[in-house]
Scaffold this motif. Structure first.
Motif, PDB file in Angstrom:
ATOM      1  N   GLN A 138     -34.259  11.908  22.323  1.00 46.29           N
ATOM      2  CA  GLN A 138     -32.995  11.367  22.824  1.00 46.29           C
ATOM      3  C   GLN A 138     -31.868  12.100  22.123  1.00 46.29           C
ATOM      4  OE1 GLN A 138     -32.529   7.150  22.917  1.00 46.29           O
ATOM      5  NE2 GLN A 138     -30.306   7.276  22.804  1.00 46.29           N
TER       6      GLN A 138
ATOM      7  N   PHE B 198     -28.540  12.258  26.628  1.00 45.23           N
ATOM      8  CA  PHE B 198     -29.663  12.258  27.564  1.00 45.23           C
ATOM      9  C   PHE B 198     -30.976  12.100  26.816  1.00 45.23           C
ATOM     10  CE2 PHE B 198     -29.134  16.678  26.371  1.00 45.23           C
ATOM     11  CZ  PHE B 198     -30.418  17.179  26.294  1.00 45.23           C
TER      12      PHE B 198
ATOM     13  N   TYR C  88     -35.350  13.020  27.139  1.00 46.40           N
ATOM     14  CA  TYR C  88     -36.239  13.987  27.772  1.00 46.40           C
ATOM     15  C   TYR C  88     -37.681  13.753  27.334  1.00 46.40           C
ATOM     16  CZ  TYR C  88     -36.016  16.304  23.232  1.00 46.40           C
ATOM     17  OH  TYR C  88     -36.085  16.568  21.903  1.00 46.40           O
TER      18      TYR C  88
END
Length: 155
Positions: A132, A145, A147
């Motif tokens: 994160q 974001f 991932y």
């Protein structure tokens, strides 16, 4: 003990002056098991050729710590994103807990990031990285974001 996993046996015999054997021969057997962190060691390539995040990871032990060297996709290029490490015992549960931080864009020093990341090895042998990215931007613009990336070990 050797660093490589396996069974090792050393045979010993006491010898008196004049090359006379004393007592029965003795042996030492050492069993070296693979340390949990060693499963992570090596070069890992991102399985997604179109990733816009992490291109590859290089994992090694240095001074008693697992060190992860990261290479990110930077436009058309691959750029060196630096290194992060954790305690060797952190890998005992099969997961490395890392934190990447610092200035994200050197030319924009008001943008910093904090990125907790978990790296684990899946049952099929792939390495999974979940992270994160939390950016700290002067004007409070939110560009955070999360991932999940998958990697295969290079031979």
């Amino acid at each position: 003990a050797p660093l490589e996993a396996g069974e090792y046996t050393g045979y010993w015999q006491l010898i008196a002056p004049g090359q006379i054997s004393v007592g029965p021969p003795v042996f030492v057997q050492i069993v070296v098991v693979e340390a949990a962190w060693q499963r992570f060691a090596g070069e890992w390539q991102n399985g997604d050729a179109n990733t816009t995040n992490i291109a590859r990871l290089s994992i090694r032990a240095e001074d008693g710590l697992p060190v992860v060297h990261r290479y990110d996709v930077c436009g058309e290029d691959i750029c060196d994103a630096g290194e992060a490490s954790t305690d060797l015992t952190d890998a005992d549960d099969g997961i490395l807990n890392l934190t990447w931080s610092g200035i994200e864009a050197p030319d924009l020093d008001e943008i910093t990031k904090n990125e907790p990341q978990l790296i684990s090895i899946l049952g099929d042998g792939r390495l999974q990285a979940i992270g994160q990215v939390d950016y700290v931007v002067e004007d409070d613009e939110e560009v955070d974001f999360t991932y999940t990336e998958y990697f295969t070990k290079s031979e």
